[in-house]
Design a protein around this motif. Structure first.
Motif, mmCIF file in Angstrom:
data_model
loop_
_atom_site.group_PDB
_atom_site.id
_atom_site.type_symbol
_atom_site.label_atom_id
_atom_site.label_comp_id
_atom_site.label_asym_id
_atom_site.label_seq_id
_atom_site.Cartn_x
_atom_site.Cartn_y
_atom_site.Cartn_z
ATOM 1 N N ALA A 90 -76.787 -88.837 6.334
ATOM 2 C CA ALA A 90 -76.088 -88.367 5.131
ATOM 3 C C ALA A 90 -76.458 -89.218 3.925
ATOM 4 C CB ALA A 90 -74.579 -88.400 5.363
ATOM 5 N N VAL A 91 -76.538 -90.535 4.120
ATOM 6 C CA VAL A 91 -76.922 -91.437 3.025
ATOM 7 C C VAL A 91 -78.349 -91.127 2.557
ATOM 8 C CG1 VAL A 91 -77.400 -93.854 2.428
ATOM 9 C CG2 VAL A 91 -75.327 -93.263 3.699
ATOM 10 N N LEU A 92 -79.234 -90.802 3.500
ATOM 11 C CA LEU A 92 -80.589 -90.395 3.124
ATOM 12 C C LEU A 92 -80.539 -89.157 2.222
ATOM 13 C CD1 LEU A 92 -83.691 -90.471 3.294
ATOM 14 C CD2 LEU A 92 -83.517 -89.245 5.471
ATOM 15 N N HIS A 93 -79.677 -88.209 2.544
ATOM 16 C CA HIS A 93 -79.547 -87.003 1.713
ATOM 17 C C HIS A 93 -79.033 -87.342 0.315
ATOM 18 C CE1 HIS A 93 -80.771 -83.917 4.493
ATOM 19 N NE2 HIS A 93 -79.946 -84.350 5.416
ATOM 20 N N VAL A 94 -78.194 -88.382 0.194
ATOM 21 C CA VAL A 94 -77.765 -88.827 -1.143
ATOM 22 C C VAL A 94 -78.982 -89.292 -1.936
ATOM 23 C CG1 VAL A 94 -76.401 -90.507 -2.451
ATOM 24 C CG2 VAL A 94 -75.438 -89.474 -0.388
ATOM 25 N N ALA A 123 -75.069 -83.943 1.807
ATOM 26 C CA ALA A 123 -74.559 -85.296 2.051
ATOM 27 C C ALA A 123 -73.039 -85.314 2.100
ATOM 28 C CB ALA A 123 -75.060 -86.241 0.961
ATOM 29 N N ILE A 124 -72.397 -84.660 1.137
ATOM 30 C CA ILE A 124 -70.931 -84.662 1.073
ATOM 31 C C ILE A 124 -70.329 -83.988 2.302
ATOM 32 C CG2 ILE A 124 -68.968 -83.644 -0.184
ATOM 33 C CD1 ILE A 124 -70.648 -84.227 -2.780
ATOM 34 N N SER A 125 -70.919 -82.875 2.716
ATOM 35 C CA SER A 125 -70.441 -82.175 3.913
ATOM 36 C C SER A 125 -70.583 -83.054 5.155
ATOM 37 C CB SER A 125 -71.232 -80.877 4.090
ATOM 38 O OG SER A 125 -70.870 -80.234 5.291
ATOM 39 N N MET A 126 -71.733 -83.724 5.298
ATOM 40 C CA MET A 126 -71.959 -84.583 6.462
ATOM 41 C C MET A 126 -71.020 -85.778 6.461
ATOM 42 S SD MET A 126 -76.121 -84.605 6.925
ATOM 43 C CE MET A 126 -76.042 -85.655 8.380
ATOM 44 N N LEU A 127 -70.791 -86.372 5.297
ATOM 45 C CA LEU A 127 -69.917 -87.546 5.224
ATOM 46 C C LEU A 127 -68.469 -87.188 5.566
ATOM 47 C CD1 LEU A 127 -71.487 -89.197 2.076
ATOM 48 C CD2 LEU A 127 -71.398 -90.212 4.364
ATOM 49 N N LYS A 128 -68.016 -86.027 5.123
ATOM 50 C CA LYS A 128 -66.662 -85.581 5.492
ATOM 51 C C LYS A 128 -66.562 -85.366 7.000
ATOM 52 C CE LYS A 128 -65.320 -83.540 1.056
ATOM 53 N NZ LYS A 128 -65.017 -82.287 0.321
ATOM 54 N N GLU A 129 -67.640 -84.842 7.588
ATOM 55 C CA GLU A 129 -67.689 -84.657 9.042
ATOM 56 C C GLU A 129 -67.618 -86.015 9.758
ATOM 57 O OE1 GLU A 129 -71.363 -84.092 12.099
ATOM 58 O OE2 GLU A 129 -71.423 -82.843 10.298
ATOM 59 N N ALA A 170 -66.805 -94.786 1.112
ATOM 60 C CA ALA A 170 -67.562 -95.382 0.007
ATOM 61 C C ALA A 170 -68.822 -94.571 -0.290
ATOM 62 C CB ALA A 170 -67.935 -96.825 0.350
ATOM 63 N N ALA A 171 -69.526 -94.158 0.766
ATOM 64 C CA ALA A 171 -70.746 -93.363 0.572
ATOM 65 C C ALA A 171 -70.425 -92.014 -0.067
ATOM 66 C CB ALA A 171 -71.447 -93.155 1.911
ATOM 67 N N LEU A 172 -69.274 -91.449 0.299
ATOM 68 C CA LEU A 172 -68.838 -90.201 -0.328
ATOM 69 C C LEU A 172 -68.613 -90.417 -1.823
ATOM 70 C CD1 LEU A 172 -68.165 -87.293 0.439
ATOM 71 C CD2 LEU A 172 -65.832 -88.029 0.970
ATOM 72 N N GLY A 173 -68.021 -91.566 -2.166
ATOM 73 C CA GLY A 173 -67.852 -91.915 -3.574
ATOM 74 C C GLY A 173 -69.179 -92.024 -4.304
#
Length: 275
Positions: free
Chosen positions: A136-140, A148-154, A182-185
């Motif tokens: 997910a961080v790579l997608h950011v 990324a946001i969808s994966m981080l929530k998952e 934090a990564a979602l932020g």
């Protein structure tokens, strides 16, 4: 060697990275003198972790690859079996993390694609969530914010589920939630949704402060400084930037240090304080 590696691990947990480095290097020298390639590989793995947290990315990549070169050998697979496959997955995961920060996104994605099946077959629930978090961080970094946001929530949901299960390490689950928050932020910050970014990062920072995770604290103080610049609140940007500078210098977090200096410069520039 085992004692020195444990000492290095403890220094690492205390953010005393130079002492951690010295202990790991000493362990590696002794292991090499004894021709114990397994312990040399373990020392290299730890050196990679220490260098990564200090922002010494090229050195981290060298150490991780040196460790992987052992755990991928037929001898290691025979002697370590399943454990060797987990070591491989961990190293591929860590190498991909470094490559993401170095901007080598294709190589990072390739190594995540190698690591994820190993985790699915041999890893723990935390391992599986961790590699999803890193992807997910790579997608950011690739500016694929919706993915990324969808994966981080998952990932946050997975860690929340883990935290409710008695056999899961509660600290690991709590830290996983905080880092994904934090990564979602950061994803919201990069996509221009600054109020949401501020709220998620402030929530993560509170956890890191309560649990004295100084490395993460330095990162999120820097992120808040950058966000308040975007929101036009330059005094808060300066306060958070100064806090990040002090803490990142203390723990040797060079990426947060550089980022905080940049945020401070932007805030002073916006106030007309050009010197």
């Amino acid at each position: 060697v085992t004692v020195l590696l444990k000492m290095g691990r403890r220094y690492f947990q205390l953010s005393q990275y130079q002492r951690a480095t010295n202990a790991a290097l000493q362990a590696k020298d002794i292991a090499a003198t004894s021709d114990n390639l397994f312990l040399v590989a373990k020392a290299d793995n730890w050196l990679g972790n220490i260098y990564y947290h200090q922002g010494e990315l090229s050195e981290a990549l060298i150490s991780y690859n040196a460790s992987l070169s052992y755990f991928a050998t037929p001898n290691a697979l025979l002697s370590e079996n399943k454990n060797s496959l987990i070591h491989q997955a961990n190293l591929l995961n860590n190498i991909a993390l470094v490559q993401t920060l170095l901007g080598d996104h294709n190589s990072a994605l390739h190594n995540y694609q190698l690591a994820e099946p190993l985790y699915q077959e041999h890893g723990s629930h935390e391992d599986k969530a961790d590699v999803r978090f890193n992807i997910a961080v790579l997608h950011v970094h690739l500016k694929r914010f919706d993915i990324a946001i969808s994966m981080l929530k998952e990932v946050i949901t997975k860690y929340q589920t883990f935290r409710s299960q008695s056999h899961i390490n509660q600290k690991v689950a709590g830290l996983g939630i905080a880092r994904a928050t934090a990564a979602l932020g950061v994803a919201y910050k990069q996509s221009g949704q600054y109020e949401l970014a501020r709220d998620y990062i402030a929530t993560a920072l509170e956890y890191f402060q309560l649990n004295n995770h100084k490395h993460d604290m330095a990162s999120e103080l820097h992120n808040l400084a950058a966000i308040y610049n975007h929101l036009g609140d330059y005094e808060k940007a300066i306060n958070y930037g100064k806090s990040s500078v002090l803490l990142s210098k203390e723990v040797g977090h060079q990426k947060a240090y550089a980022g905080a200096l940049q945020a401070l410069a932007q805030a002073y520039f916006s106030q007309g304080n050009f010197p």
